[in-house]
Design a protein around this motif. Structure first.
Motif, PDB file in Angstrom:
ATOM      1  N   GLU A  98      -1.829   3.158  -2.954  1.00  0.00           N
ATOM      2  CA  GLU A  98      -1.548   1.741  -3.233  1.00  0.00           C
ATOM      3  C   GLU A  98      -2.261   0.827  -2.236  1.00  0.00           C
ATOM      4  O   GLU A  98      -2.388   1.154  -1.057  1.00  0.00           O
ATOM      5  N   ILE A 145       6.401  -2.523  -4.550  1.00  0.00           N
ATOM      6  CA  ILE A 145       6.578  -2.847  -5.967  1.00  0.00           C
ATOM      7  C   ILE A 145       6.567  -1.539  -6.762  1.00  0.00           C
ATOM      8  O   ILE A 145       5.760  -0.643  -6.486  1.00  0.00           O
ATOM      9  N   GLU A 163       1.236   8.524  -4.350  1.00  0.00           N
ATOM     10  CA  GLU A 163       0.967   7.261  -5.058  1.00  0.00           C
ATOM     11  C   GLU A 163       0.094   6.409  -4.141  1.00  0.00           C
ATOM     12  O   GLU A 163       0.597   5.830  -3.171  1.00  0.00           O
ATOM     13  N   PHE A 215      11.470  -2.035  -3.768  1.00  0.00           N
ATOM     14  CA  PHE A 215      12.384  -1.277  -2.898  1.00  0.00           C
ATOM     15  C   PHE A 215      11.801  -1.286  -1.490  1.00  0.00           C
ATOM     16  O   PHE A 215      10.670  -1.750  -1.278  1.00  0.00           O
ATOM     17  N   ASP A 264       2.362   5.809  -1.049  1.00  0.00           N
ATOM     18  CA  ASP A 264       3.807   5.725  -1.227  1.00  0.00           C
ATOM     19  C   ASP A 264       4.285   7.097  -1.689  1.00  0.00           C
ATOM     20  O   ASP A 264       4.462   7.337  -2.887  1.00  0.00           O
TER      21      ASP A 264
END
Ligand SMILES: [Mg+2]
Ligand SMILES: [Mg+2]
Ligand SMILES: [Mg+2]
Lengths: 221, 221
Positions: free
Chosen positions: B65, B15, B63, B37, B99
């Motif tokens: 997550e 997301i 990132e 994606f 990510d």
């Protein structure tokens, strides 16, 4: 006629904008080097899976493409030394593919700078033919791609119109992500893409020197 | 500590823009519904795989997550009736994920309306923790995500800041592509993303009510 290669595919990669006349018909820019995107395995459509789904509000376009199946891992290839022959050595065989595209969803994503995964990734958006052996396609640039809708020819071009040849595609992709044995790579669509509506009869096939390859036939609604 | 779930994953879905403060730090727009994606399996980085690769000319951002692992197929869920509890029932367990993003490549793609697959898909761009059992995370919105670079905290936020909760993410994704048992879904990153350079020591982990979950630890260079 075998679809075993589909189960062995770790990823499905697709080159965008690899035929000049197709780039023009969508008013796109010609890329200076190959770019690509992923389609999910959940989008594969096999003959037993039923018709192409046209989601509500979605404009579905057909893009017929030659797909190659890898027989080995390719990692950080040197574009200066990796040759057309090296690329042929890395190909296990072929498949015919239709890179179905939610054109309005993709157009919106392009405008907003968002990923293409949704527009390219709906269920049934990757019809594939059975595996085609290399002996049937001695030269990947002498492949005539055909797509008909309700009996009318929409796409009909030779793969020698590709902008980026397969060895350059492999070299670029492998410099970003490792290509694995079994990966399936779609090499781009020629001109003639267009809309499909529910119930349309889609036939796609490959001919080589005027002779249809039986394994290449896709026949879906 | 097991990484078996990685082999079972048919796809890795992510997301975008699911935390307000992160959207602001990158000057992005808040989406009206979840978009997502794909990352390729070739981008997964396990502890034995060595360091994060920073390709030449690429600005790599971290990132952190929360990732969920599915225990069943989800197809065309009705967003009106699919509940938070239904979503919990569909979760096999969790993993912590980074990510990694080639921010300059992604920025260029956004400007040109091109796919995100390259910017998100380089080798090593998906470090994952071992599998985290559901018993360790009773509430996916009470998960503190931590990421440190060279000992300095860069990201540290609670998952209750998510804009779109997990059941809404599942409903949206499943209306586009069938989610399969084993699929791994990254739920977005909180604020604090930033650049990594070769040799940086990256530590990420989850705490619940102040207690670190040992399985959640990612420790990479
Ligand atoms: Mg295409
Ligand atoms: Mg797989
Ligand atoms: Mg992210």
């Amino acid at each position: 006629m075998s679809f075993n290669f589909v189960k062995e595919a770790g990823k499905f990669l697709c080159i965008g904008r690899n035929y000049v006349a197709h780039i023009k018909e969508l008013n796109n820019r010609t890329p200076s080097q190959p770019f690509f995107f992923l389609k999910p395995s959940s989008s594969v459509l096999l003959p037993k899976d039923g018709p192409i789904l046209v989601p509500k509000g979605v404009v579905v376009h057909h893009e017929v493409e030659l797909a190659v199946v890898l027989n080995k891992q390719l990692k950080n290839l040197d574009p200066e030394t990796f040759t057309a022959e090296d690329a042929l050595d890395a190909i296990a065989g072929y498949s015919l593919a239709i890179d179905l595209t939610a054109r309005n969803v993709q157009d919106e994503a392009k405008k907003k700078g968002l990923p293409w995964s949704i527009g390219k990734g709906f269920d049934t958006f990757l019809p594939l033919s059975p595996f085609i052996s290399k002996s049937q396609i001695p030269d990947p640039y002498n492949v005539q791609l055909h797509l008909k809708v309700n009996g009318e020819t929409r796409q009909d071009d030779l793969t020698n119109l590709m902008i980026f040849p397969v060895h350059q595609i492999f070299a670029t992709m492998s410099s970003i992500m490792t290509l694995e044995k079994g990966d399936v790579i779609l090499t781009g669509t020629p001109k003639g893409v267009g809309k499909l509506v529910p119930g349309d009869h889609v036939e796609a096939f490959i001919s080589v020197d005027g002779k249809v390859i039986p394994e290449s036939v896709i026949d879906v609604e």
